[in-house]
Scaffold this motif. Structure first.
Motif, PDB file in Angstrom:
ATOM      1  N   PHE A   1       0.821  -1.115  -0.391  1.00 17.29           N
ATOM      2  CA  PHE A   1       0.075  -0.124  -0.198  1.00 17.29           C
ATOM      3  C   PHE A   1       0.521   1.315   0.055  1.00 17.29           C
ATOM      4  O   PHE A   1       2.052   1.213   0.588  1.00 17.29           O
ATOM      5  CB  PHE A   1      -1.125   0.350   1.313  1.00 17.29           C
ATOM      6  N   THR A   2       0.530   2.230  -0.527  1.00 20.61           N
ATOM      7  CA  THR A   2       0.871   3.603  -0.386  1.00 20.61           C
ATOM      8  C   THR A   2       0.461   4.691   0.294  1.00 20.61           C
ATOM      9  O   THR A   2      -0.433   4.478   0.720  1.00 20.61           O
ATOM     10  CB  THR A   2       1.314   4.274  -1.792  1.00 20.61           C
ATOM     11  N   ILE A   3       1.418   5.082   1.368  1.00 22.13           N
ATOM     12  CA  ILE A   3       0.962   6.480   2.562  1.00 22.13           C
ATOM     13  C   ILE A   3       0.953   7.459   1.568  1.00 22.13           C
ATOM     14  O   ILE A   3       2.139   7.839   0.868  1.00 22.13           O
ATOM     15  CB  ILE A   3       1.879   6.636   3.739  1.00 22.13           C
ATOM     16  N   PRO A   4      -0.612   8.467   1.819  1.00 22.06           N
ATOM     17  CA  PRO A   4      -0.276   9.743   1.084  1.00 22.06           C
ATOM     18  C   PRO A   4      -0.022  10.789   1.840  1.00 22.06           C
ATOM     19  O   PRO A   4       0.192  11.528   1.984  1.00 22.06           O
ATOM     20  CB  PRO A   4      -2.058  10.029   1.333  1.00 22.06           C
ATOM     21  N   ASP A   5       1.913  10.528   1.987  1.00 20.62           N
ATOM     22  CA  ASP A   5       2.864  11.805   1.933  1.00 20.62           C
ATOM     23  C   ASP A   5       4.209  11.514   1.088  1.00 20.62           C
ATOM     24  O   ASP A   5       5.308  11.112   1.252  1.00 20.62           O
ATOM     25  CB  ASP A   5       3.046  11.425   3.379  1.00 20.62           C
ATOM     26  N   PRO A   6       4.427  12.203   0.278  1.00 19.90           N
ATOM     27  CA  PRO A   6       4.999  11.698  -0.691  1.00 19.90           C
ATOM     28  C   PRO A   6       6.460  12.956   0.136  1.00 19.90           C
ATOM     29  O   PRO A   6       7.441  12.076   0.236  1.00 19.90           O
ATOM     30  CB  PRO A   6       4.213  13.242  -1.511  1.00 19.90           C
ATOM     31  N   LYS A   7       6.447  13.528   1.733  1.00 22.51           N
ATOM     32  CA  LYS A   7       7.550  13.539   2.354  1.00 22.51           C
ATOM     33  C   LYS A   7       8.709  12.511   3.128  1.00 22.51           C
ATOM     34  O   LYS A   7       9.268  13.075   4.004  1.00 22.51           O
ATOM     35  CB  LYS A   7       6.841  15.014   3.579  1.00 22.51           C
ATOM     36  N   LEU A   8       7.381  11.497   3.525  1.00 21.74           N
ATOM     37  CA  LEU A   8       7.554  10.275   4.691  1.00 21.74           C
ATOM     38  C   LEU A   8       8.748   9.518   4.274  1.00 21.74           C
ATOM     39  O   LEU A   8       9.146   9.161   3.221  1.00 21.74           O
ATOM     40  CB  LEU A   8       6.858   9.357   4.796  1.00 21.74           C
ATOM     41  N   LYS A   9       9.997  10.082   4.656  1.00 24.66           N
ATOM     42  CA  LYS A   9      11.312   9.415   4.976  1.00 24.66           C
ATOM     43  C   LYS A   9      11.693   8.554   6.034  1.00 24.66           C
ATOM     44  O   LYS A   9      11.268   9.920   7.275  1.00 24.66           O
ATOM     45  CB  LYS A   9      11.837   9.470   3.707  1.00 24.66           C
ATOM     46  N   LYS A  10      12.796   7.879   5.933  1.00 23.49           N
ATOM     47  CA  LYS A  10      13.211   7.948   7.455  1.00 23.49           C
ATOM     48  C   LYS A  10      14.717   8.187   7.140  1.00 23.49           C
ATOM     49  O   LYS A  10      15.377   8.380   6.119  1.00 23.49           O
ATOM     50  CB  LYS A  10      13.691   6.222   8.017  1.00 23.49           C
ATOM     51  N   ASN A  11      15.424   9.412   8.087  1.00 25.36           N
ATOM     52  CA  ASN A  11      15.896   9.788   8.406  1.00 25.36           C
ATOM     53  C   ASN A  11      17.160   9.320   8.974  1.00 25.36           C
ATOM     54  O   ASN A  11      17.284   9.206  10.360  1.00 25.36           O
ATOM     55  CB  ASN A  11      16.077  11.490   8.748  1.00 25.36           C
ATOM     56  N   THR A  12      18.912   8.726   8.332  1.00 21.81           N
ATOM     57  CA  THR A  12      19.071   7.849   9.317  1.00 21.81           C
ATOM     58  C   THR A  12      20.454   8.093   9.877  1.00 21.81           C
ATOM     59  O   THR A  12      20.176   7.508  10.874  1.00 21.81           O
ATOM     60  CB  THR A  12      19.891   6.972   7.866  1.00 21.81           C
ATOM     61  N   GLU A  13      20.250   9.694   9.757  1.00 19.53           N
ATOM     62  CA  GLU A  13      21.286  10.199  10.944  1.00 19.53           C
ATOM     63  C   GLU A  13      20.691   9.801  12.121  1.00 19.53           C
ATOM     64  O   GLU A  13      21.170  10.164  12.726  1.00 19.53           O
ATOM     65  CB  GLU A  13      21.854  11.494   9.715  1.00 19.53           C
ATOM     66  N   THR A  14      19.423  10.741  11.872  1.00 11.86           N
ATOM     67  CA  THR A  14      18.939  11.241  13.434  1.00 11.86           C
ATOM     68  C   THR A  14      18.139  10.361  13.614  1.00 11.86           C
ATOM     69  O   THR A  14      17.953  10.362  14.692  1.00 11.86           O
ATOM     70  CB  THR A  14      17.375  12.837  13.244  1.00 11.86           C
ATOM     71  N   ASN A  15      18.018   8.846  12.737  1.00 13.44           N
ATOM     72  CA  ASN A  15      17.084   7.857  13.036  1.00 13.44           C
ATOM     73  C   ASN A  15      15.413   8.561  13.763  1.00 13.44           C
ATOM     74  O   ASN A  15      14.463   7.525  14.223  1.00 13.44           O
ATOM     75  CB  ASN A  15      17.089   6.991  14.241  1.00 13.44           C
ATOM     76  N   LYS A  16      15.073   9.530  12.522  1.00 13.03           N
ATOM     77  CA  LYS A  16      13.539   9.637  13.298  1.00 13.03           C
ATOM     78  C   LYS A  16      13.131  10.257  11.751  1.00 13.03           C
ATOM     79  O   LYS A  16      13.625  10.560  10.127  1.00 13.03           O
ATOM     80  CB  LYS A  16      13.304  11.345  13.607  1.00 13.03           C
ATOM     81  N   TRP A  17      11.902   9.796  11.481  1.00 16.74           N
ATOM     82  CA  TRP A  17      11.126  10.011  10.378  1.00 16.74           C
ATOM     83  C   TRP A  17      10.697  11.069  10.262  1.00 16.74           C
ATOM     84  O   TRP A  17      10.373  12.465  10.872  1.00 16.74           O
ATOM     85  CB  TRP A  17       9.858   9.202  10.310  1.00 16.74           C
TER      86      TRP A  17
END
Length: 328
Positions: free
Chosen positions: A258-274
């Motif tokens: 399924f696709t989450i309706p937020d084109p900016k959603l990604k995991k920041n690997t440096e901060t470990n935050k979404w």
């Protein structure tokens, strides 16, 4: 089903300056040692008020939250799902009674709490002011809304107020079954026809924004997080809970295709935050304050239920009931 902490906190911090410094220091030392505060113990006025606000809001959310799912009991696909959903809704209403009992230990009556709900004085979770158009909407609630609630409740079950913690322990045990039920329903849709998959994708599109609101306002605009966490009224910040939920469930949603309706959603690997699109907090405030799609409808259902049940409550209070022998 549904955790607290969803509204803007509204207790003035200057109330702390009016507390007895010695009692306040002893109170905070007890909490620092990991002790539980019980109903007869001394506590700051702000602590009491914030707990009442959080616990009754949680109870209201359980009661109102049963309504969008309850409308699907008769329309659930198959007899087993009808039975399962009926049992789940019954559990949610039972959770509200546990929570109202916990809030009553702080000095506010159940009758006053329900009256404040119906008149709009007390709030409940934003997410239950949206319509459940399809069976897939009910599945989203059972899986992902319950999942978000568990994130909140597992944290707060480790808090400082004994009656609330004990209620949450029981609630979390039952919520784990609700989560499995919801996940099973979503898996069925995900592995079904193109139309079934599309139905859940559309539900996901509708509910994602309210789901991001569900954990409450951003820490940048939440008023009393620091002192509430110091007193273990809140055990984690709104943003931390939102990030934990995303950590646990975004990969599961993607795994199902399924696709989450937020084109900016990604995991920041440096901060470990979404990273994600900032939720529309103006919409959140409108819904919380009674201007959501279903606010009036949901409260009207609750008002009618209170009116229809009034004769039962009055009969139980009647002096003649003292002499009624209970059935064996």
């Amino acid at each position: 089903m549904y955790g607290g902490g969803n509204t803007f906190e509204g207790i003035k911090t200057d109330s702390l300056s009016q507390e007895d410094p010695q009692k306040l220091a002893e109170f905070e030392a007890r909490i620092a040692r990991g002790e539980k505060i019980e109903p007869g113990d001394w506590m700051p006025d702000m602590y009491r008020k914030q707990l009442i606000r959080m616990i009754e809001q949680h109870g209201h959310s359980e009661i109102i939250g049963a309504l969008p799912e309850g409308t699907w009991i008769t329309r659930a696909p198959g007899f087993k799902r009808k039975l399962s959903l009926m049992a789940k809704v019954q559990d949610e209403v039972g959770h509200a009674q546990l929570l109202y009992s916990a809030a009553e230990t702080l000095g506010k009556s159940r009758e006053q709490m329900l009256d404040d709900l119906i008149t709009g004085k007390s709030k409940y979770s934003n997410i239950f002011n949206y319509p459940a158009f399809t069976w897939a909407d009910s599945c989203f609630i059972s899986w992902l809304v319950d999942a978000g609630a568990i994130v909140n409740q597992l944290a707060n079950a480790k808090g400082s107020y004994g009656p609330y913690c004990r209620a949450l322990e029981r609630i979390c045990a039952e919520e784990s079954f609700h989560l499995k039920y919801g996940h099973h329903c979503v898996i069925y849709l995900a592995s079904g026809t193109d139309k079934q998959r599309q139905m859940f994708q559309e539900a996901l599109n509708r509910w994602w924004a309210p789901m991001m609101h569900f954990f409450g306002p951003s820490d940048k605009i939440s008023a009393h997080t620091e002192v509430l966490m110091k007193w273990k009224v809140k055990m984690s910040t709104n943003d931390d809970q939102r990030n934990q939920f995303l950590d646990m469930y975004v990969p599961k949603i993607w795994e199902l295709g399924f696709t989450i309706p937020d084109p900016k959603l990604k995991k920041n690997t440096e901060t470990n935050k979404w990273e994600y699109t900032e939720p529309d907090w103006e919409e959140f405030k409108r819904v919380i304050n009674g201007d959501g799609p279903c606010n009036k409808e949901r409260l009207e259902v609750r008002r009618i239920a209170e009116e229809r049940g009034r004769w039962v409550r009055e009969a139980l209070k009647s002096p003649s009931m003292r002499y009624v022998t209970p059935l064996a």
